[in-house]
Design a protein around this motif. Structure first.
Motif, PDB file in Angstrom:
ATOM      1  N   SER A  43      56.413  34.990  32.351  1.00 20.20           N
ATOM      2  CA  SER A  43      56.358  35.956  31.273  1.00 20.20           C
ATOM      3  C   SER A  43      57.687  36.663  31.211  1.00 20.20           C
ATOM      4  O   SER A  43      58.370  36.787  32.225  1.00 20.20           O
ATOM      5  CB  SER A  43      55.194  36.921  31.458  1.00 20.20           C
ATOM      6  N   PHE A  44      58.096  37.079  30.018  1.00 24.63           N
ATOM      7  CA  PHE A  44      59.413  37.680  29.881  1.00 24.63           C
ATOM      8  C   PHE A  44      59.390  38.728  28.788  1.00 24.63           C
ATOM      9  O   PHE A  44      58.486  38.740  27.943  1.00 24.63           O
ATOM     10  CB  PHE A  44      60.467  36.605  29.575  1.00 24.63           C
ATOM     11  N   GLY A  45      60.410  39.599  28.832  1.00 19.64           N
ATOM     12  CA  GLY A  45      60.504  40.667  27.836  1.00 19.64           C
ATOM     13  C   GLY A  45      59.212  41.456  27.795  1.00 19.64           C
ATOM     14  O   GLY A  45      58.625  41.740  28.828  1.00 19.64           O
ATOM     15  N   ASN A  46      58.758  41.774  26.583  1.00 24.22           N
ATOM     16  CA  ASN A  46      57.478  42.444  26.454  1.00 24.22           C
ATOM     17  C   ASN A  46      56.421  41.400  26.103  1.00 24.22           C
ATOM     18  O   ASN A  46      56.277  41.019  24.950  1.00 24.22           O
ATOM     19  CB  ASN A  46      57.565  43.518  25.366  1.00 24.22           C
ATOM     20  N   PRO A  47      55.658  40.950  27.102  1.00 22.57           N
ATOM     21  CA  PRO A  47      54.726  39.854  26.843  1.00 22.57           C
ATOM     22  C   PRO A  47      53.538  40.292  25.992  1.00 22.57           C
ATOM     23  O   PRO A  47      52.874  39.479  25.370  1.00 22.57           O
ATOM     24  CB  PRO A  47      54.259  39.438  28.245  1.00 22.57           C
ATOM     25  N   PHE A  48      53.265  41.600  25.988  1.00 21.27           N
ATOM     26  CA  PHE A  48      52.035  42.061  25.343  1.00 21.27           C
ATOM     27  C   PHE A  48      52.253  42.693  23.962  1.00 21.27           C
ATOM     28  O   PHE A  48      51.327  43.214  23.380  1.00 21.27           O
ATOM     29  CB  PHE A  48      51.316  43.074  26.250  1.00 21.27           C
ATOM     30  N   ALA A  49      53.501  42.668  23.474  1.00 19.16           N
ATOM     31  CA  ALA A  49      53.761  43.299  22.174  1.00 19.16           C
ATOM     32  C   ALA A  49      52.788  42.743  21.137  1.00 19.16           C
ATOM     33  O   ALA A  49      52.449  41.562  21.166  1.00 19.16           O
ATOM     34  CB  ALA A  49      55.204  43.005  21.742  1.00 19.16           C
ATOM     35  N   PRO A  64      47.160  40.121  35.750  1.00 20.20           N
ATOM     36  CA  PRO A  64      46.962  41.028  34.613  1.00 20.20           C
ATOM     37  C   PRO A  64      48.246  41.708  34.148  1.00 20.20           C
ATOM     38  O   PRO A  64      48.345  42.093  32.985  1.00 20.20           O
ATOM     39  CB  PRO A  64      45.963  42.058  35.157  1.00 20.20           C
ATOM     40  N   ARG A  65      49.237  41.841  35.033  1.00 20.54           N
ATOM     41  CA  ARG A  65      50.453  42.534  34.603  1.00 20.54           C
ATOM     42  C   ARG A  65      51.428  41.619  33.874  1.00 20.54           C
ATOM     43  O   ARG A  65      52.386  42.065  33.282  1.00 20.54           O
ATOM     44  CB  ARG A  65      51.144  43.156  35.817  1.00 20.54           C
TER      45      ARG A  65
END
Ligand code: SRM
Ligand SMILES: Cc1cc2nc3c(=O)[nH]c(=O)nc-3n(C[C@H](O)[C@H](O)[C@H](O)COP(=O)(O)OP(=O)(O)OC[C@H]3O[C@@H](n4cnc5c(N)ncnc54)[C@H](O)[C@@H]3O)c2cc1C
Ligand code: SF4
Ligand code: FES
Lengths: 116, 840
Positions: free
Chosen positions: B333-339, B185-186
């Motif tokens: 996943s990298f940077g801000n994956p959820f932007a 989830p993270r």
């Protein structure tokens, strides 16, 4: 086995004959329960004796390895994962954490002697 | 014996970060400091990141960050198995469990973290484990032997790694229980989790989401899990991987400020509330967070080591991009994956059939990459991460970044396009500029050399592909890349050596070395020359000086196995075998105590033969009409067949007969790499001919010939070379194709890779072997015919030649004695080689 002369801890042993070891290759001898790899580096006119066991995965195979040189250093490559060891001092040339023992060796009258 | 000029530094914790701190400090300044290290574990620091490889055969020694001698050689006093139990801040000294008291000027807390175990009833039961230390892994491994069903609580990065380990340990059922509504989830979003879940299920994991564990059932040992929704899951072992808990207990005793939810509070200089005490790694709470990854921990080690030698440094917020390893499914996943929109534009690619999901978040102005997620295919991870971190300006169609090049140049920005400051190896903080300098100025142009000189690729290993590209890029810029010469002994490519050997009519290794090389040869050029000599003259590979230049498998005409015994594979052309021959194999295997297995190539392998038994085994097999199967050589393996028109209701041609003819024709021929073939009796393709180096499929009118297929790690379909040809034409084309490959390929290159690299590709190949634009096909056919005509069974020659046979013993001075260190275990009524780890 015939004993030539002994020091405090090691003894010279008659290991095998010159013909037992292929030119530019190796073979293994059993000396008092120890497996010793003998190499006939005929291209350089040199003989070497080392442990037969590769310290990487404790395999008794170094005598079956391919020998050669890196720069001036004579070496043997383990058939399993190609760790290579100096035939002169036993240090591993591509992984500092390993090394093997080397033994004094002499040829007299077609017979190979090793001090173990 | 400290003198007044020495600064005394004590490090508590000999984990990855504590070790890295020592390494960095002594590299900066050796004489001025007196270092003492206390470790709670009995092992010296090891690579926890690659802990799971312990199950894959790495030994504890392989995982060490540095051998124990390293510490004494560098003047570091090391106490392992002896945790510090008290810190006296007044007197500035620490006391260990064994009662050792050591004073300090600076104290470094690198106590790491432990697994967080949620307060569920029953966690104390037998069969419940955490996954953090080598000791944990030993316990898990021995318990798993008797367990059938295992579960992991926690579907995060570590939990999935632990679940894969359960599978690898051979439990029948492996479950993952996750509290949240998605996996990892993270790191990833719902869509990514969906794809990941399906991929993991196909690997054999069973995933349970939205499950809150209430009780661990069983009396003394675990028998099952009970969840809040009333459901149950019977299991007999459990690994808890529900997060980490910083080890701050010692700091608490010492009265240092800690966070209510765990972690030793430090400022940007990584100082605790006591200015002479620092905390680094997973025990430290900096910027309100615990960094649960190794790269930021290493950076913390650097920050404190720099300060101790007097350079002001502070710890900056650190990138938390991650790539999951080992599990068999790529996830990153990298940077801000959820932007999310409207802060950015999100581009997703979702291919359920292939199990691939990719998402990138692009800034609203379309210029930079903010972050993203990759599931199922993370090949672009390193490039995307660099593009993101360096705020590189994106190409006009950013979707090319994840869809890859669709015909033409590589999309986006290649590694050489990155700025010099781009961080390539984040574990060791190496920039592109530093690495390029190392490659071009200091000549460190192999990954191995760079590992030694810069430590690149030695941490998580994630940067290795990028480093390889960088080496190629730099060498290309210098015009160095073009020639792929063999080794220090031969300044020629394989193709050049082959041509020169042929022109000069050389037949032994020493002649070749004297004519064309220098020095004494090595394990790279010797087998290569051996293979070329065999491809040209087809003389016995063990005669003249050739035995000792062959790799171990060729030298003993059998495949070396764990423990030093060999496997024996007789040829079974086309997979066709008589009942009598099957009986012989059974008898021989029984007589010599061999493990037998049907191979993936339609024949039978017998494992565990002592070197001195090989000639005896061959003798019996030859007696029954068998020959060598060349499973040990870079030579033809099998021509797989399907049953074809002789029995199959769909078959249009006799595929078994053609397969046998082809196998008989090309057997024993040495090539740059092994090659395989298949013949199918109709379009249904049961022989998988299109996955072979050359494959033939029957048609109503004749045969279709395909070339350049490959299984292995990068599978590739073969391509059509000729359609509806008769057998004779087909064979002639194969002759030409193989001979052209043998003469021009780089060493250890399969036909698929060779064809991929061949300029002009398939159309050029067709022009050469079908249309004969080079005017060489007559020669190619003639050369192939020579090889076919000079075939001999190598086993037979050894059996009949006392000189050669003599070499098949373990001890030359006691040839009758077998290697006493060879050991077998039993498994399902047969033998298996004793595992590496337990042999000593
Ligand atoms: C015995 C066998 C596994 C089995 O029990 O089924 C096997 C065993 C080995 N394979 Fe394989 N492969 C076996 C079928 C395959 C197949 C399936 C097939 O041939 O249909 C493949 C994929 C097809 C292909 O090659 O395109 C296969 C792809 C590989 C590869 C990857 C090659 C590649 O191009 O990527 C390697 C590694 C290599 O050759 O460098 C490999 C290497 C090996 C080695 C030689 C590893 C080694 O260095 O020791 C194994 C030797 C064990 C031994 O001593 O016998 N084996 N291997 C199979 C023997 C078939 C036979 O009868 O000769
Ligand atoms: C299975 C697994 C996989 C991982 N995979 C990754 C990955 O892919 N990528 C990544 O970046 N990170 C990964 N990590 C996390 C990574 O291992 C940690 O970030 C790293 O080990 C932290 O280093 P450390 O020195 O702070 O702590 P540790 O390595 O835990 O070392 C702390 C040491 O201090 C000892 N200690 C504690 N208290 C005392 C005391 N009072 N006295 C003496 N000694 C004490 C502990 O016993 C321990 O040996 C993984 C972790 C695990 C368990
Ligand atoms: S896939 Fe091939 S090389 Fe790998 S373990 Fe199996 S047999 Fe050995
Ligand atoms: S056993 Fe020798 S290199 Fe692995």
């Amino acid at each position: 086995m015939e004993v030539l002369h002994s020091t405090t801890t090691t003894t010279w042993h008659q290991a095998c004959t010159v013909e037992d070891i292929p030119a530019d290759g190796g073979a293994c001898v059993l000396i008092e329960g120890r497996q010793i790899a003998i190499f006939n580096f005929s291209r350089r006119n040199e003989w070497f004796a080392t442990d037969n066991q590769c310290p990487h995965r404790h395999q008794m195979v170094l005598s079956r390895g391919i020998i050669g040189s890196q720069g001036e250093e004579p070496k043997v490559a383990c058939p399993f994962h190609k760790k290579t060891f100096s035939l002169r001092d036993g240090s591993c040339l591509n992984d500092e954490q390993y090394s093997i023992a080397t033994y004094p060796i002499e040829i007299r009258g077609g017979v190979v002697y090793v001090e173990v | 014996m400290s003198t007044s000029t020495e600064t005394r530094v004590v490090v508590i914790g000999n984990g990855m970060v504590g070790y890295k701190f020592c390494e960095k400090l002594i590299a900066k300044e050796k004489t001025h400091f007196r270092l003492t290290v206390f470790g709670e574990e009995s092992q010296v620091a090891y690579d926890r990141v690659h802990l799971s490889e312990y199950f894959a055969g790495k030994s504890a020694d392989d995982l060490l960050m540095a051998p124990r001698d390293w510490y004494s050689e560098n003047g570091i006093e090391l106490y392992t198995g002896d945790p510090v139990v008290d810190i006296d801040r007044e007197r500035k000294q620490v006391r260990s469990h064994h009662g050792l008291v050591v004073g300090y000027d600076y104290l470094i807390l690198a106590t790491g973290s432990g697994a967080f175990v949620p307060p569920v009833d029953g966690v104390e039961k037998d069969g419940v484990f955490v996954y953090r230390t080598l000791e944990d892994l030993d316990l898990i491994q021995s318990y798993a032997r008797k367990a059938r069903k295992g579960a992991v609580i926690g579907g995060g990065l570590l939990g999935l790694e632990a679940a894969k380990a359960l599978l690898d340990l051979g439990v029948e059922e492996a479950h993952v229980v996750e509290f949240a509504s998605r996996l990892m989830p993270r790191q990833i979003d719902d869509a990514g989790s969906g794809i990941l879940q399906r991929q993991l299920e196909s690997l054999g994991l069973q995933i349970h989401l939205n499950k809150s564990t209430q009780l661990i059932q069983g009396t003394d040992r675990i028998e099952g899990l009970q969840f809040a929704d009333g459901t149950e899951l019977p299991v007999d072992m459990l690994i808890i991987s529900a997060g980490i808990r910083p080890r701050d207990e010692l700091a608490k005793i010492a009265g240092l400020e800690t966070h209510p939810r765990g972690g030793i509070m430090v400022n940007d200089q990584l100082q605790t509330s006591d200015p002479s005490i620092f905390a680094i790694g997973e025990c430290a709470l900096v910027h309100q967070m615990i960094y649960g990854l190794v790269a930021p921990g290493y950076e913390m080690a650097e920050v404190v080591a720099s300060q101790l030698i007097g350079n002001a440094r502070s710890f900056k917020p650190f990138d938390m991009s991650t790539k999951l390893k080992l599990i068999g499914v790529d996830v990153a996943s990298f940077g801000n994956p959820f932007a999310q929109e409207p802060d950015c534009r999100t581009i997703t690619y979702d291919n359920k059939a292939k199990g691939v999901y990719k998402r990138i978040n692009v800034s609203s102005d379309g210029k930079t990459l903010l972050g993203g997620i990759l599931v199922g295919d993370a090949e672009q991870y390193n490039m995307l991460l660099q593009t993101c971190k360096n705020l590189t300006i994106l190409p006009p169609n950013p979707e090319d970044l994840i869809l890859g090049s669709r015909g033409g140049e590589e999309a986006g920005v290649g590694v050489m396009g990155l700025p010099d400051e781009a961080l390539i190896c984040s574990c060791e903080a190496l920039t592109k500029g530093q690495l390029c300098h190392e490659i071009s100025e200091n000549g460190q142009n192999t990954v191995e050399a760079l590992k030694k000189s810069t430590k690149a690729c030695t941490g998580c290993g994630g940067c290795t592909p990028l480093v390889k590209d960088l080496i190629q890029g730099v060498m290309k810029q210098q015009g160095l890349y073009v020639r792929n010469t063999i080794c220090e002994h031969f300044d020629y490519t394989r193709q050049e050596v082959l041509d020169l050997i042929k022109i000069n009519q050389l037949t032994t290794y020493n002649e070749v070395l004297n004519h064309l090389g220098k020095g004494d040869g090595c394990e790279t050029c010797k087998p290569l020359v051996g293979s070329v000599l065999a491809s040209l003259w087809n003389e016995n590979i063990l005669q003249k000086d050739r035995a000792v230049i062959q790799d171990s498998n060729d030298r003993y005409l059998a495949n070396i196995q764990k423990g030093g015994t060999y496997s024996v594979v007789p040829r079974i052309p086309g997979g066709e075998i008589t009942p009598d021959k099957l009986i012989t194999i059974g008898q021989v295997a029984k007589r010599y105590g061999l493990y037998t297995k049907i191979t993936g190539g339609q024949r039978i392998d017998m494992f565990g033969a002592h070197v001195s038994d090989l000639p005896l085994i061959w003798e019996e097999l030859i007696e029954a009409g068998f020959e060598s199967g060349h499973a040990y050589g870079k030579a033809l393996r099998t021509v797989k067949s399907c049953v074809g028109s002789t029995w199959c209701r769909f078959g249009v041609q006799d595929s078994v007969s053609f397969a046998i003819e082809l196998e008989e024709r090309y057997k024993g021929i040495r090539a740059p790499h092994k090659f395989k073939s298949g013949v199918s009796g109709c379009i249904r393709e049961c022989a998988e001919a299109q996955s072979k180096d050359f494959g033939v499929i029957a048609t109503e009118k004749g045969w279709n010939l395909y070339v350049g297929g490959n299984g292995g790690s990068k599978p590739q379909h073969a391509q059509l070379l000729a359609a509806d040809v008769d057998k004779e034409t087909c064979t002639r084309l194969i002759d030409r194709f193989l001979m052209f490959y043998i003469k021009t390929a780089d060493p250890l290159t399969r036909t698929a890779t060779w064809l991929n690299k061949l300029e002009g590709g398939m159309s050029y190949l067709k022009a050469v072997v079908v249309d004969d634009v080079l005017g060489i096909v007559a020669d190619l056919e003639k050369e192939m015919q020579l090889l076919v005509d000079t075939y001999h069974c190598e086993w037979k020659e050894v059996v009949e030649n006392p000189e050669l046979r003599k070499r098949f013993s373990h001890f030359v001075n006691v040839p009758e004695q077998k290697d006493p260190t060879v050991q077998f275990d039993s498994m399902r009524n047969q033998t298996k080689a004793r595992d590496w780890k337990t042999v000593s």
